[in-house]
Design a protein around this motif. Structure first.
Motif, PDB file in Angstrom:
ATOM      1  N   CYS A 126     -45.064  85.490 -46.007  1.00 16.32           N
ATOM      2  CA  CYS A 126     -45.644  85.171 -47.314  1.00 16.32           C
ATOM      3  C   CYS A 126     -45.767  83.674 -47.519  1.00 16.32           C
ATOM      4  O   CYS A 126     -46.698  83.208 -48.176  1.00 16.32           O
ATOM      5  CB  CYS A 126     -44.802  85.773 -48.428  1.00 16.32           C
ATOM      6  SG  CYS A 126     -44.910  87.559 -48.458  1.00 16.32           S
ATOM      7  N   THR A 127     -44.832  82.925 -46.960  1.00 17.84           N
ATOM      8  CA  THR A 127     -44.916  81.467 -47.076  1.00 17.84           C
ATOM      9  C   THR A 127     -46.192  80.979 -46.431  1.00 17.84           C
ATOM     10  O   THR A 127     -46.895  80.130 -46.970  1.00 17.84           O
ATOM     11  CB  THR A 127     -43.718  80.803 -46.380  1.00 17.84           C
ATOM     12  OG1 THR A 127     -42.563  81.581 -46.618  1.00 17.84           O
ATOM     13  CG2 THR A 127     -43.511  79.408 -46.879  1.00 17.84           C
ATOM     14  N   GLU A 128     -46.477  81.541 -45.268  1.00 16.59           N
ATOM     15  CA  GLU A 128     -47.686  81.128 -44.566  1.00 16.59           C
ATOM     16  C   GLU A 128     -48.928  81.476 -45.382  1.00 16.59           C
ATOM     17  O   GLU A 128     -49.864  80.694 -45.470  1.00 16.59           O
ATOM     18  CB  GLU A 128     -47.744  81.846 -43.222  1.00 16.59           C
ATOM     19  CG  GLU A 128     -48.444  81.030 -42.162  1.00 16.59           C
ATOM     20  CD  GLU A 128     -48.512  81.743 -40.840  1.00 16.59           C
ATOM     21  OE1 GLU A 128     -47.452  82.268 -40.421  1.00 16.59           O
ATOM     22  OE2 GLU A 128     -49.601  81.801 -40.259  1.00 16.59           O
ATOM     23  N   LEU A 129     -48.889  82.657 -45.991  1.00 17.21           N
ATOM     24  CA  LEU A 129     -50.007  83.077 -46.840  1.00 17.21           C
ATOM     25  C   LEU A 129     -50.244  82.076 -47.959  1.00 17.21           C
ATOM     26  O   LEU A 129     -51.374  81.658 -48.218  1.00 17.21           O
ATOM     27  CB  LEU A 129     -49.687  84.434 -47.470  1.00 17.21           C
ATOM     28  CG  LEU A 129     -50.393  85.655 -46.908  1.00 17.21           C
ATOM     29  CD1 LEU A 129     -49.886  86.895 -47.618  1.00 17.21           C
ATOM     30  CD2 LEU A 129     -51.893  85.543 -47.103  1.00 17.21           C
ATOM     31  N   ILE A 130     -49.151  81.719 -48.616  1.00 18.92           N
ATOM     32  CA  ILE A 130     -49.255  80.768 -49.730  1.00 18.92           C
ATOM     33  C   ILE A 130     -49.806  79.442 -49.223  1.00 18.92           C
ATOM     34  O   ILE A 130     -50.675  78.818 -49.842  1.00 18.92           O
ATOM     35  CB  ILE A 130     -47.887  80.557 -50.409  1.00 18.92           C
ATOM     36  CG1 ILE A 130     -47.384  81.854 -51.020  1.00 18.92           C
ATOM     37  CG2 ILE A 130     -47.984  79.484 -51.480  1.00 18.92           C
ATOM     38  CD1 ILE A 130     -46.003  81.745 -51.608  1.00 18.92           C
ATOM     39  N   GLU A 131     -49.291  79.006 -48.070  1.00 24.17           N
ATOM     40  CA  GLU A 131     -49.738  77.722 -47.509  1.00 24.17           C
ATOM     41  C   GLU A 131     -51.247  77.746 -47.268  1.00 24.17           C
ATOM     42  O   GLU A 131     -51.971  76.835 -47.646  1.00 24.17           O
ATOM     43  CB  GLU A 131     -49.000  77.447 -46.204  1.00 24.17           C
ATOM     44  CG  GLU A 131     -49.339  76.078 -45.625  1.00 24.17           C
ATOM     45  CD  GLU A 131     -48.646  75.833 -44.298  1.00 24.17           C
ATOM     46  OE1 GLU A 131     -48.776  76.696 -43.409  1.00 24.17           O
ATOM     47  OE2 GLU A 131     -47.990  74.790 -44.160  1.00 24.17           O
ATOM     48  N   VAL A 132     -51.700  78.818 -46.636  1.00 22.32           N
ATOM     49  CA  VAL A 132     -53.117  78.902 -46.289  1.00 22.32           C
ATOM     50  C   VAL A 132     -53.983  78.956 -47.548  1.00 22.32           C
ATOM     51  O   VAL A 132     -54.996  78.245 -47.660  1.00 22.32           O
ATOM     52  CB  VAL A 132     -53.380  80.127 -45.392  1.00 22.32           C
ATOM     53  CG1 VAL A 132     -54.861  80.368 -45.225  1.00 22.32           C
ATOM     54  CG2 VAL A 132     -52.742  79.918 -44.037  1.00 22.32           C
ATOM     55  N   LYS A 133     -53.580  79.799 -48.483  1.00 24.40           N
ATOM     56  CA  LYS A 133     -54.392  79.916 -49.704  1.00 24.40           C
ATOM     57  C   LYS A 133     -54.429  78.608 -50.477  1.00 24.40           C
ATOM     58  O   LYS A 133     -55.483  78.217 -50.993  1.00 24.40           O
ATOM     59  CB  LYS A 133     -53.836  81.037 -50.587  1.00 24.40           C
ATOM     60  CG  LYS A 133     -54.111  82.435 -50.026  1.00 24.40           C
ATOM     61  CD  LYS A 133     -54.171  83.493 -51.100  1.00 24.40           C
ATOM     62  CE  LYS A 133     -52.852  84.176 -51.267  1.00 24.40           C
ATOM     63  NZ  LYS A 133     -52.970  85.415 -52.058  1.00 24.40           N
TER      64      LYS A 133
END
Lengths: 352, 584
Positions: A126-133
């Protein structure tokens, strides 16, 4: 085949369980395992979405499993074959909305991103998701000059993916052309997302994606024309979408398409003529206006389009001028303003 | 507990709190370019504040207490969670998430804590799974793309488009009347401050750094450069080599940081050199940068010079400078011919007469020519030192220091001199010994050079007689005097023990007496003087030099074997020593 079916079934069960209280007992290993299963299902979708036989089998199995899970789990939502591509997302939504999930498991999902191996586990997902978004939002705010790059990166990605899908469906190499499936795909999208402006952008992006594809391999080139023409054919039958696309796309890009495809030239030319024929002369204003349609194209826009055509290349210039003259002649060949939209267009174009 | 009840916030000043609360509200209200810029510029201080806040929360015994003492915390964190500039940056995001988790209660005791838990879970769920645009989401699903993959692809596409735009050269070059878009590059660099740690945006960071600065407006924001520099030093960003070089060109502080980091890692770990030295130096990318930009080389050398003055006589540092220069010259040679600048530009302060002779590598000439070449170098150096001793004032000193510095940089010649001393005749050893003495004692403080030369000659005599003997037993008196010469007596001006060890090593390796004899001598001398580690170091340097000269040297095989054998003896000795006597 049996293994695949069993595995998909198992994942569906896990997805259903993830929304119940049973998750209280989940730990890191469980989470990683479930994540891997969802990735597996996504892979199954990619492999078989263009294969009607396997797809049928799987869809039937999914129906059966859905029924049984419906009886076991209260408030269960069915999963279709196309949902399989969203498996990981569904899992995430289920888990994060489920208050029974232990906080340790949720913490794993939001942990700092580790530079993972090939089979990434759930840690930091989820951290990666947040980073990308977030990065996308930050970058979209950067406005460089002439940055209104139509069709925009999001439509671009969708357009390319669409073309890739069509390639697979229509290429003879993957076991026969499945025109029916391809049509069904586009029809489906139109039905659910047709109202959405973005869809015409996606279609445009799909068509344009071949423009930049100068490094196409020979196998690709074989289908390059096929997918492109397929979309054009399909567009002919969905006129409003075509109209939308031609009127919203920057003229420069229309010229690119014009250069790229003879078929498109014909389609585009017809479109312009249709637009022209919808214009009526308003004697009071002294202008050509759209009387009967709300989303019609103005005289100015029409003349802009024709002007670009004239500037495209000498042979096009000749053709367009000849065409317009013929139309003007058909209208009576008068040189008086207001009698023939084609005559007025010609005089407008000849002004500069 | 009463402290908590008075509402005092240890470490959090009320003005600070008010300031940041205001900022969070302001940033959330509009999305104008100004607010975006403001957020990016405040990112560093915000991180510091978040750290303070986190510490404060940790001090509280429960969430209830936290909510009572710092009631603003929920709103504040909540607002920041929706600010993409804060969530894109790795450190701020991490602090934000940690703060949220610190407010989470495993066993909620009351309604406040239960509500807080629920709120936290909601926020996290929304952050991870909310799809802004449900229409796009439907399209994504139709295309069979997993949402995460879609987002990654869109990001990559955006980066690619921006890299292209950034790569365009200033349009005003072609047409001076046209207003160029270079000021948008500055805006882009500001906006990229939160993105320096994101792996997907690395190409854009690199493109911004490497954009040629052809126009006044094409400057990069200082905050951006600082952010990249800090991330690079913490190894949180992967930049390609050329981007790093560009970073150093833009930002002096980051260059200095890189040099200090190299010095730190080498000087704090002398056991790892010399074998890893070359790879450590190359890996730092500094030699490459130096070869492309003479100004960088000059700055690096300035730092080296000041280190030399601070840590006199540090052999590790001397080796570092020497190896660095070798790497640098190698990079320089690899450059395209048209990019080559004359060497004079890289060594502006060095006496010109010494530049070419010292920069010519021993392997570039026949071994027979070495003695003459060294004699010439020594004569020049002697002349220089004599001239300066006659002159008064600082001007003179610089010339000798620069010459010595160049000698340090080209220390291969020194090692050649040591090697030649093994087989030199008594009448030829003078200049060579002078060179060695000069290297280890560049300043003639108290005019001790004459005494040192005498001592050096003595050592050389001893060594010669020891190693020219073909049969044991070894004369104990000679061994004793040699060992004494090596153990430095601090008050008296004595010969640098390293000089003696270096000579000893070279004699052992290059002489023709049987290996067993050489081994014995080395073992006894080193044992009495206790300089095992230094001796091993000398042998390592000999081996490395021989590897560098592999093609031209005809001695290599026999000599390499000897070197390794001797090294083995010494390492064994060192291990034995540490077991029985403890570290020397």
């Amino acid at each position: 085949m049996e293994t695949i079916v069993k595995n998909v079934e198992r994942t569906m069960e896990l997805l259903a369980v993830s929304q119940t209280e049973t998750v209280q007992r989940w730990d890191k290993q469980t989470l990683d395992r479930v994540f891997q299963w969802t990735q597996y299902c996504q892979h199954v979708y990619t492999r078989f979405h263009a294969n009607p036989t396997v797809r049928d089998i799987l869809e039937k199995q999914l129906q059966v499993t859905n029924e049984s899970l419906r009886t076991t789990f209260h408030g269960y939502t069915d999963i279709t074959f196309s949902d399989l591509s969203q498996c990981q997302h569904l899992l995430l939504v289920g888990l994060l909305n489920n208050a029974a999930v232990p906080s340790s498991v949720v913490k794993l999902l939001f942990d700092t991103i580790t530079v993972g191996g090939k089979y990434k586990d759930a840690t930091g997902h989820c951290t990666e998701l947040i980073e990308v978004k977030s990065a996308c939002k930050v970058l979209s705010a950067i406005h460089l000059k002439r940055s209104t790059s139509f069709p925009g990166p999001d439509n671009d990605v969708l357009g390319m993916t669409l073309m890739e899908m069509l390639d697979i469906l229509l290429s003879p190499a993957t076991g026969g052309s499945k025109v029916g499936l391809a049509e069904k795909l586009l029809d489906n999208i139109l039905q659910t997302c047709g109202e959405n402006e973005n869809f015409s952008g996606v279609v445009a992006a799909a068509l344009l994606s071949r423009k930049n594809d100068k490094t196409a391999t020979t196998t690709k080139m074989a289908s390059e024309g096929v997918s492109f023409h397929f979309i054009l054919d399909w567009l002919q039958q969905h006129h409003s979408l075509l109209h939308n696309m031609c009127s919203t796309l920057p003229i420069g890009l229309l010229m690119d398409l014009h250069q790229q495809s003879v078929r498109f030239r014909v389609t585009y030319g017809d479109m312009l003529k249709q637009w022209g024929s919808q214009l009526e002369y308003d004697v009071g204003e002294g202008e050509w206006v759209q009387m009967y349609t709300t989303d019609g194209v103005s005289f100015k826009t029409l003349s802009d389009h024709y002007r670009s055509l004239l500037g495209a290349c000498p042979s096009t210039k000749e053709d367009v001028e000849r065409e317009l003259t013929e139309l003007k002649v058909a209208d009576g060949d008068f040189d008086v303003r207001g009698l023939s939209v084609w005559g007025d267009l010609l005089s407008e174009l000849n002004k500069v | 507990m009463s402290q908590a009840q008075t509402g005092s916030m240890a470490g959090l000043k009320p003005q600070e709190v008010a300031f940041w609360l205001g900022k969070a509200v302001e940033w959330g209200q509009t999305e104008s370019p100004d607010t975006q810029r403001d957020t990016c510029l405040h990112l560093g201080p915000l991180r510091a504040f978040l750290q303070l806040l986190l510490t404060d929360i940790h001090m509280r015994s429960s969430t209830t207490e936290t909510m009572r003492t710092i009631p603003f915390v929920g709103q504040f964190l909540g607002r920041l969670c929706w600010n993409p500039y804060v969530t894109a940056d790795a450190e701020s995001r991490s602090l934000l998430l940690q703060s949220l988790w610190s407010l989470y209660s495993e066993e909620p005791l009351n309604a406040v804590e239960r509500k807080a838990n629920q709120w936290i879970r909601n926020v996290l769920c929304q952050l991870a799974t909310e799809e802004e645009d449900s229409a796009t989401h439907m399209l994504v699903k139709h295309m069979g793309l997993p949402p995460k993959e879609y987002n990654v692809k869109v990001l990559r596409k955006m980066v690619w488009l921006l890299v292209e735009k950034v790569g365009e050269s200033c349009s005003s070059l072609a047409d001076p009347n046209q207003r160029c878009s270079c000021d948008s590059v500055l805006a882009a660099s500001v906006a990229c401050v939160p993105l320096v740690t994101c792996p997907e945006t690395a190409p854009l960071i690199g493109a911004l750094l490497q954009r040629p600065v052809t126009c006044d407006k094409a400057a990069l924001s200082q905050d951006f450069l600082d952010a990249v520099s800090s991330a690079y030093s913490r190894k949180c960003v992967s930049l390609e080599a050329q981007a790093v070089v560009s970073l150093w060109c833009h930002n002096l502080a980051s260059l200095e940081g890189a040099v200090m980091s190299l010095l730190d890692s080498v000087l704090s770990n002398p056991a790892s050199i010399p074998h890893n030295l070359e790879s450590t130096i190359t890996h730092s990318l500094l030699p490459k940068a130096c070869s492309q930009h003479g100004s960088i080389f000059l700055i690096v050398n300035d730092i080296f010079r000041s280190m030399l003055v601070q840590v006199e006589g540090n052999q590790t540092l001397l080796s570092l400078i020497h190896t660095f220069t070798i790497c640098f010259l190698r990079e320089l040679a690899a450059l395209q011919p048209q990019e080559c600048v004359s060497l004079k530009a890289f060594f502006p302060h060095t006496p010109q007469s010494l530049l070419a002779p010292l920069l010519t590598h021993p392997s570039e000439m026949a071994q027979e020519a070495w003695p003459e070449h060294l004699a010439w170098i020594t004569a020049s150096l002697q002349r220089l030192t004599e001239e300066e001793e006659e002159e008064e004032g600082n001007r003179g000193q610089c010339g000798v220091f620069e010459a010595w510095f160049l000698l340090v940089q080209c220390a291969d010649w020194l090692e050649v001199a040591s090697q030649l001393l093994v087989s030199a005749r008594p009448q030829d050893c003078g200049p060579l010994l002078w060179l060695l003495t000069f290297y280890h004692h560049p300043t003639n403080r108290g005019h001790h050079r004459t005494q040192q030369l005498v001592a050096a000659r003595e050592v050389w005599d001893h060594l010669r007689s020891l190693f020219l003997l073909s049969a044991p037993p070894l004369p104990a008196d000679r061994l004793q005097s040699l060992a004494e010469l090596m153990s430095a007596v601090p008050q008296q001006p004595s010969l640098d023990s390293l000089l003696v060890v270096s000579l000893l090593g070279n004699f052992a390796v290059f002489s023709h007496n049987p290996l067993s004899g050489a081994r014995e001598i080395v073992r006894m001398v080193v044992q009495r003087s206790g300089l095992v580690r230094e001796a091993v170091c000398v042998l390592d340097m000999v081996e490395l030099r021989l590897n560098r000269e592999r093609a031209s040297s005809s001695l290599t095989d026999r000599v390499t074997l000897r070197t390794r054998a001797l090294r083995g003896t010494l390492t064994h000795m060192a291990q034995h020593d540490t077991h029985t006597h403890g570290t020397t």
